[in-house]
Design an enzyme around this catalytic site. Structure first.
Site, PDB file in Angstrom:
ATOM      1  N   LYS A  55      14.084  21.460  12.477  1.00 40.57           N
ATOM      2  CA  LYS A  55      13.783  20.223  11.732  1.00 40.57           C
ATOM      3  C   LYS A  55      14.956  19.853  10.838  1.00 40.57           C
ATOM      4  CE  LYS A  55       9.844  19.248  13.430  1.00 40.57           C
ATOM      5  NZ  LYS A  55       9.627  18.060  14.230  1.00 40.57           N
ATOM      6  N   TYR A 101      12.056  27.213  14.076  1.00 40.35           N
ATOM      7  CA  TYR A 101      11.336  25.931  13.980  1.00 40.35           C
ATOM      8  C   TYR A 101      11.820  25.145  12.766  1.00 40.35           C
ATOM      9  CZ  TYR A 101       7.829  22.504  12.803  1.00 40.35           C
ATOM     10  OH  TYR A 101       7.214  21.326  12.449  1.00 40.35           O
ATOM     11  N   TYR A 120       6.337  15.928   6.290  1.00 35.18           N
ATOM     12  CA  TYR A 120       4.903  16.147   6.089  1.00 35.18           C
ATOM     13  C   TYR A 120       4.708  17.444   5.327  1.00 35.18           C
ATOM     14  CZ  TYR A 120       5.017  13.498  10.538  1.00 35.18           C
ATOM     15  OH  TYR A 120       5.290  12.617  11.547  1.00 35.18           O
ATOM     16  N   SER A 133       9.381  17.891   8.129  1.00 32.08           N
ATOM     17  CA  SER A 133       8.398  18.819   7.577  1.00 32.08           C
ATOM     18  C   SER A 133       8.866  19.337   6.227  1.00 32.08           C
ATOM     19  CB  SER A 133       8.267  19.990   8.563  1.00 32.08           C
ATOM     20  OG  SER A 133       7.579  21.052   7.973  1.00 32.08           O
TER      21      SER A 133
HETATM   22  P1  NAD Z   1       1.111  18.565  18.382  1.00 30.78           P
HETATM   23  O1  NAD Z   1       1.608  19.730  19.150  1.00 30.78           O
HETATM   24  O2  NAD Z   1      -0.353  18.409  18.235  1.00 30.78           O
HETATM   25  O3  NAD Z   1       1.699  17.202  18.974  1.00 30.78           O
HETATM   26  C1  NAD Z   1       2.935  17.134  19.613  1.00 30.78           C
HETATM   27  C2  NAD Z   1       2.735  16.341  20.904  1.00 30.78           C
HETATM   28  O4  NAD Z   1       3.996  16.210  21.534  1.00 30.78           O
HETATM   29  C3  NAD Z   1       1.807  17.048  21.886  1.00 30.78           C
HETATM   30  O5  NAD Z   1       0.872  16.117  22.384  1.00 30.78           O
HETATM   31  C4  NAD Z   1       2.728  17.536  22.993  1.00 30.78           C
HETATM   32  O6  NAD Z   1       2.083  17.533  24.259  1.00 30.78           O
HETATM   33  C5  NAD Z   1       3.858  16.521  22.911  1.00 30.78           C
HETATM   34  N1  NAD Z   1       5.162  17.024  23.353  1.00 30.78           N
HETATM   35  C6  NAD Z   1       5.794  18.165  22.980  1.00 30.78           C
HETATM   36  N2  NAD Z   1       6.979  18.243  23.608  1.00 30.78           N
HETATM   37  C7  NAD Z   1       7.098  17.136  24.377  1.00 30.78           C
HETATM   38  C8  NAD Z   1       8.090  16.637  25.251  1.00 30.78           C
HETATM   39  N3  NAD Z   1       9.192  17.324  25.511  1.00 30.78           N
HETATM   40  N4  NAD Z   1       7.892  15.440  25.852  1.00 30.78           N
HETATM   41  C9  NAD Z   1       6.766  14.735  25.627  1.00 30.78           C
HETATM   42  N5  NAD Z   1       5.778  15.155  24.826  1.00 30.78           N
HETATM   43  C10 NAD Z   1       5.947  16.342  24.199  1.00 30.78           C
HETATM   44  O7  NAD Z   1       1.810  18.626  16.945  1.00 30.78           O
HETATM   45  P2  NAD Z   1       1.470  17.796  15.640  1.00 30.78           P
HETATM   46  O8  NAD Z   1       0.818  18.704  14.672  1.00 30.78           O
HETATM   47  O9  NAD Z   1       0.830  16.507  15.978  1.00 30.78           O
HETATM   48  O10 NAD Z   1       2.948  17.558  15.099  1.00 30.78           O
HETATM   49  C11 NAD Z   1       3.659  16.388  15.425  1.00 30.78           C
HETATM   50  C12 NAD Z   1       5.043  16.477  14.829  1.00 30.78           C
HETATM   51  O11 NAD Z   1       4.951  16.694  13.427  1.00 30.78           O
HETATM   52  C13 NAD Z   1       5.897  17.626  15.358  1.00 30.78           C
HETATM   53  O12 NAD Z   1       7.218  17.181  15.443  1.00 30.78           O
HETATM   54  C14 NAD Z   1       5.775  18.689  14.292  1.00 30.78           C
HETATM   55  O13 NAD Z   1       6.898  19.533  14.266  1.00 30.78           O
HETATM   56  C15 NAD Z   1       5.700  17.827  13.043  1.00 30.78           C
HETATM   57  N6  NAD Z   1       5.013  18.470  11.926  1.00 30.78           N
HETATM   58  C16 NAD Z   1       3.752  18.969  12.093  1.00 30.78           C
HETATM   59  C17 NAD Z   1       3.105  19.583  11.024  1.00 30.78           C
HETATM   60  C18 NAD Z   1       1.736  20.187  11.188  1.00 30.78           C
HETATM   61  O14 NAD Z   1       1.355  21.027  10.382  1.00 30.78           O
HETATM   62  N7  NAD Z   1       0.953  19.784  12.169  1.00 30.78           N
HETATM   63  C19 NAD Z   1       3.746  19.669   9.783  1.00 30.78           C
HETATM   64  C20 NAD Z   1       5.020  19.133   9.657  1.00 30.78           C
HETATM   65  C21 NAD Z   1       5.647  18.528  10.734  1.00 30.78           C
HETATM   66  C1  WQD Z   2      -1.229  27.690   4.621  1.00 24.13           C
HETATM   67  C2  WQD Z   2      -1.575  28.887   3.751  1.00 24.13           C
HETATM   68  C3  WQD Z   2      -0.989  30.993   4.752  1.00 24.13           C
HETATM   69  C4  WQD Z   2      -3.745  31.022   8.070  1.00 24.13           C
HETATM   70  C5  WQD Z   2       2.963  25.681   8.373  1.00 24.13           C
HETATM   71  C6  WQD Z   2       4.389  25.670   8.820  1.00 24.13           C
HETATM   72  C7  WQD Z   2       5.065  24.423   8.349  1.00 24.13           C
HETATM   73  C8  WQD Z   2       4.274  23.173   8.746  1.00 24.13           C
HETATM   74  C9  WQD Z   2       2.823  23.283   8.397  1.00 24.13           C
HETATM   75  C10 WQD Z   2       5.094  22.192  10.730  1.00 24.13           C
HETATM   76  C11 WQD Z   2      -0.473  29.955   3.760  1.00 24.13           C
HETATM   77  C12 WQD Z   2      -2.497  30.886   4.556  1.00 24.13           C
HETATM   78  C13 WQD Z   2      -3.055  30.644   6.930  1.00 24.13           C
HETATM   79  C14 WQD Z   2      -4.646  32.121   7.978  1.00 24.13           C
HETATM   80  C15 WQD Z   2      -4.123  32.338   5.650  1.00 24.13           C
HETATM   81  N1  WQD Z   2       4.296  22.939  10.142  1.00 24.13           N
HETATM   82  N2  WQD Z   2      -3.241  31.294   5.747  1.00 24.13           N
HETATM   83  N3  WQD Z   2      -4.809  32.718   6.770  1.00 24.13           N
HETATM   84  O1  WQD Z   2       2.402  28.015   6.391  1.00 24.13           O
HETATM   85  O2  WQD Z   2       2.054  26.174   4.718  1.00 24.13           O
HETATM   86  O3  WQD Z   2       2.920  25.642   6.940  1.00 24.13           O
HETATM   87  O4  WQD Z   2       2.302  24.524   8.879  1.00 24.13           O
HETATM   88  O5  WQD Z   2       6.099  21.713  10.291  1.00 24.13           O
HETATM   89  O6  WQD Z   2       6.332  24.438   8.896  1.00 24.13           O
HETATM   90  O7  WQD Z   2       5.043  26.818   8.293  1.00 24.13           O
HETATM   91  O8  WQD Z   2       0.574  26.272   6.720  1.00 24.13           O
HETATM   92  O9  WQD Z   2      -1.782  26.332   7.367  1.00 24.13           O
HETATM   93  O10 WQD Z   2      -0.222  28.063   8.319  1.00 24.13           O
HETATM   94  O11 WQD Z   2      -0.821  28.188   5.908  1.00 24.13           O
HETATM   95  O12 WQD Z   2      -4.294  32.926   4.584  1.00 24.13           O
HETATM   96  O13 WQD Z   2      -5.259  32.534   8.957  1.00 24.13           O
HETATM   97  O14 WQD Z   2      -2.743  29.517   4.326  1.00 24.13           O
HETATM   98  O15 WQD Z   2      -0.534  32.290   4.492  1.00 24.13           O
HETATM   99  O16 WQD Z   2      -0.395  30.513   2.496  1.00 24.13           O
HETATM  100  P1  WQD Z   2       2.035  26.636   6.127  1.00 24.13           P
HETATM  101  P2  WQD Z   2      -0.601  27.201   7.173  1.00 24.13           P
END
Ligand code: NAD
Ligand code: WQD
Length: 443
Positions: free
Chosen positions: A246, A242, A270, A195
């Site tokens: 990562k 969190y 991402y 991330s």
């Molecule tokens: P998500 O929660 O939608 O998907 C994660 C999936 O993993 C879920 O289906 C959950 O049921 C499964 N899971 C969790 N723990 C598990 C376990 N112990 N065994 C088996 N399955 C398990 O999340 P997402 O948004 O799809 O994110 C996927 C990955 O990307 C995560 O590692 C997250 O940290 C990373 N990521 C997400 C974002 C974001 O904004 N969505 C941004 C950066 C990184």
């Molecule tokens: C984006 C902007 C908020 C909600 C998070 C995690 C990051 C990654 C992605 C997993 C910010 C603003 C949001 C609301 C708002 N996840 N906001 N009102 O914070 O960039 O990243 O998700 O790895 O680790 O921190 O994403 O979508 O939460 O926020 O004003 O109700 O929108 O303050 O400026 P963020 P976000």
């Protein structure tokens, strides 16, 4: 190397029914990969599997081709049952110095950890599992799993501050044990969901973030003026367990690759994944209450939430709201396939390599809001509140490394994201409740 096709091996997608995982599984199938999904459904539903199947079936029907395999195991990836899952995708061949290779059917599915393969005896009836005597027989083991994409993790920043052990257990300890198991089965091609959060406070610099800003071993790089610099590892103001989970996972992966360069590990950082599949069938459908910007806007659009709180209007940005690099989830999904293909083609020169997956372009929170208002044709009530703890004002990817080495770039725009999110949101609420009730809250 034939990595995609009907007789090809499987890509194991752990956490494959979640938001990003589900879109990636669909894109993998469309690219002819056989897929094994492991998910414990802690933040997803089995219905997602049926949606992926339906979309893939439709895709292949249009092409008049048969669909690759899609297998599913509902399992916590930390469970001891993972060993038998991996064993069932493994074939064993006994090779002796005297004899040609003979496939062995008598080897049980789940071999105990540390089984002394080198001491297996060939007998007339097959393999004598009980002997401790040394023998000439050598067991060759081959996994049908050629690569793993690891999405499974908990992802709520806020919850991780309240329950750090839950996050370290799943995200870090879970991955460590899982990697040991993969190593045991000779599976060393690993794509990790990282991330932009690993850039921490460093993201506030107002410039696109280069991968070198977060490294795990000392690393040289050339700055914008072409001057060689040396980056030292460090946690750069990571604000949550969190985020630290990562960073820790990346560090562990970097250490493994350093100790054994036969691994091929890519950590994909991402930026802000948004949007959903254009059909409106697949989207972001978590069990957890959404806290990210676009899912929250969607709940306001459906009336489930009366107003959107804008966190911070005093950032040093064009309209005072924070800037993020919003990447369409289908582009992101394709980034994983690009990483697998680049690794298979030997284009990734290091056993551990990080890549930003973003668009390279920033949008403010207000721009996102305007885009969704325009698409939905209705205004979204907002309330301006103070900055959210731990937020940064600016977080945009430098995308050159991914473009050059993965030959991948994001193609979809913010407008595409808005159209797809609105499509998904509309489809969901119209099937579950009456629109007139929902929109009366907004008007
Ligand atoms: P998500 O929660 O939608 O998907 C994660 C999936 O993993 C879920 O289906 C959950 O049921 C499964 N899971 C969790 N723990 C598990 C376990 N112990 N065994 C088996 N399955 C398990 O999340 P997402 O948004 O799809 O994110 C996927 C990955 O990307 C995560 O590692 C997250 O940290 C990373 N990521 C997400 C974002 C974001 O904004 N969505 C941004 C950066 C990184
Ligand atoms: C984006 C902007 C908020 C909600 C998070 C995690 C990051 C990654 C992605 C997993 C910010 C603003 C949001 C609301 C708002 N996840 N906001 N009102 O914070 O960039 O990243 O998700 O790895 O680790 O921190 O994403 O979508 O939460 O926020 O004003 O109700 O929108 O303050 O400026 P963020 P976000």
């Amino acid at each position: 190397l034939d990595i995609a096709g009907p007789n090809s091996p499987f890509i194991m997608v752990v956490g494959g029914l979640g938001y990003i995982g589900s879109h990636t599984v669909l894109e993998l199938l469309k690219e002819n990969y056989n897929v094994l999904v492991v998910d414990d459904l802690s933040n997803s539903y089995e219905s997602v599997l049926h949606r992926i199947k339906a979309l893939a079936t439709e895709h292949f029907a249009t092409l008049n081709k048969s669909m690759p395999a899609l297998h599913f195991r509902q399992l916590d990836y930390r469970s001891p049952h993972m060993r038998s899952v991996l064993a069932s995708y493994t074939s064993y061949t006994i090779a002796s110095k005297l004899d040609a290779s003979v496939p062995v059917e008598t080897i049980p599915n789940a071999l105990p950890r540390g089984f002394p393969f080198a001491t297996l005896q060939r007998t007339d009836s097959g393999i004598d599992m009980d002997t401790d005597e040394p023998s000439d027989a050598v067991l060759r083991r081959e996994s049908r799993i050629s690569g793993v994409i690891h999405f499974a993790a908990y992802k709520s920043v806020e919850e991780s501050i309240r329950m750090p052990l839950k996050y370290y257990s799943n995200n870090v300890c879970g991955m460590v044990d899982f990697l040991s198991l993969l190593e045991e089965f000779g599976i060393k091609n690993f794509v990790f969901s990282s991330s932009a959060t690993v850039y921490g406070e460093g993201a506030n610099c107002g410039l696109p973030l280069r991968e070198e800003l977060c490294v795990h071993h000392p690393e040289s790089f050339f700055d914008n003026e072409g001057v060689e610099r040396r980056m030292l590892p460090g946690v750069m103001g990571l604000t949550s367990p969190y985020g630290r989970s990562k960073f820790m996972c990346e560090s562990i992966l970097a250490d493994i690759a350093r100790s054994d360069p036969t691994w091929s590990i890519t950590a994909l950082r991402y930026f802000n994944p948004v949007g959903c599949h254009e059909s409106g069938i697949l989207g972001e459908d978590p069990r957890q209450k959404p806290s990210n910007l676009i899912p929250v806007i969607a709940t306001v659009l459906t009336g489930a939430k009366p107003v959107l709180d804008i966190f911070g209007t005093d950032w040093d940005t064009p309209d005072g709201t924070a800037v993020r690099d919003f990447i369409h989830v289908v582009d992101l999904a394709r980034g994983h396939i690009a990483a697998l293909a680049a690794s298979a083609a030997g284009r990734i020169k290091a056993p551990f390599r990080t890549y930003n997956l973003g668009t390279g372009r920033g949008h403010t929170v207000r721009e996102v809001l305007n885009s969704l208002e325009e698409t939905a044709g209705r205004s979204i009530p907002v309330r301006e509140v103070g900055r959210r703890a731990g937020d940064v004002g600016f977080c945009v990817a430098e995308v050159q490394r991914a473009e050059t080495e993965l030959t991948w770039r994001a193609e979809k725009t913010l407008a595409d994201c808005s159209v797809d999110v609105w499509n998904f949101t509309r489809a969901r609420f119209s099937s579950s409740s009456s629109p007139s009730v929902i929109f009366s809250v907004i008007s």
